[in-house]
Scaffold this motif. Structure first.
Motif: not given
Lengths: 120, 108
Positions: A36-37, A49, A52, A100, A104-108, A110
């Protein structure tokens, strides 16, 4: 279904400490690859940002804010908490938490964000 | 620290036109760590592209990501009215911090 929801005070005074909570569901921070970010966005400005935390409890912070930020998690409550000390009017922003996924390597996913105003 | 610079700051186009957005990094990194987001007023960002070129679930194929190293591009082939928004790139992976670019606004 993955959801995240931020909560915290809408207004804080300068020099106070801000504590924000991210309540999430649909995944667990004990699962490998889950993180989580926290991200913030001042009015009319870009995304920034902040911090994390991951399933192994590794923690990373923004270079410019690292001395003021602490991120932690409560597995039993499915919560991630961000504290920011010594708040300033320049910290007025909408604060988001997001998931995160390493795969995936991304924030999917929100949250909808929580607005925070710093004012005396 | 890797800095992402997006250009142009604002793109003024009409529906049906092609949009090309650039994200340039101060140092080379893996494309696996590059994502694009769309944000509309009053809404949280939405993931469009991850791994530099893979569309997220439900994202129409008019959105295409490409690039590697230090230069990444988001192309919207034919702008629909709902595509007018602000777009951000972000590097997330490897050594932190995981910075965003400053955004590109696509306006009519």
């Amino acid at each position: 279904q993955v959801t995240l929801r931020e909560s915290g005070p809408a207004v804080v005074k300068p020099t106070q400490t801000l504590t924000l909570t991210c309540n999430f569901s649909g995944f667990s921070l004990t699962t490998s690859g889950m993180c989580v970010s926290w991200i913030r966005q001042p009015p009319g400005k870009a995304l920034e940002w902040l911090a994390h935390i991951d399933w192994e409890d590794d923690k990373y912070y923004s270079t410019s804010l690292k001395t003021r930020l602490t991120i932690s998690k409560d597995i039993s409550k499915n919560q991630v908490v961000l504290t920011m000390t010594n708040m300033d009017p320049a910290d007025t922003a909408t604060y988001y938490c997001a998931r995160y996924k390493v795969e995936l390597g991304a924030l999917d996913y929100w949250g909808q964000g929580t607005p925070v105003t710093v004012s005396s | 620290e890797i800095v992402l610079t997006q250009s142009p700051g604002t793109l003024s186009l009409s529906p049906g036109e092609r949009a090309t957005l650039s994200c340039r990094a101060s140092q080379s990194f893996s494309g696996a760590d590059l994502a694009w987001f769309q944000q509309k007023p009053g809404q949280a960002p939405r993931l469009l592209i991850y791994g530099a070129s893979t569309r997220a679930t439900g994202i129409p194929d008019r959105f295409r990501g490409s690039g590697s190293g230090t230069d990444f591009t988001l192309t919207i082939s034919r702008l629909e009215p709902e595509d007018f928004a602000v777009y951000y790139c972000q590097r997330y992976g490897g050594s932190p911090p995981y910075n965003f670019g400053q955004g590109t606004k696509v306006e009519i």
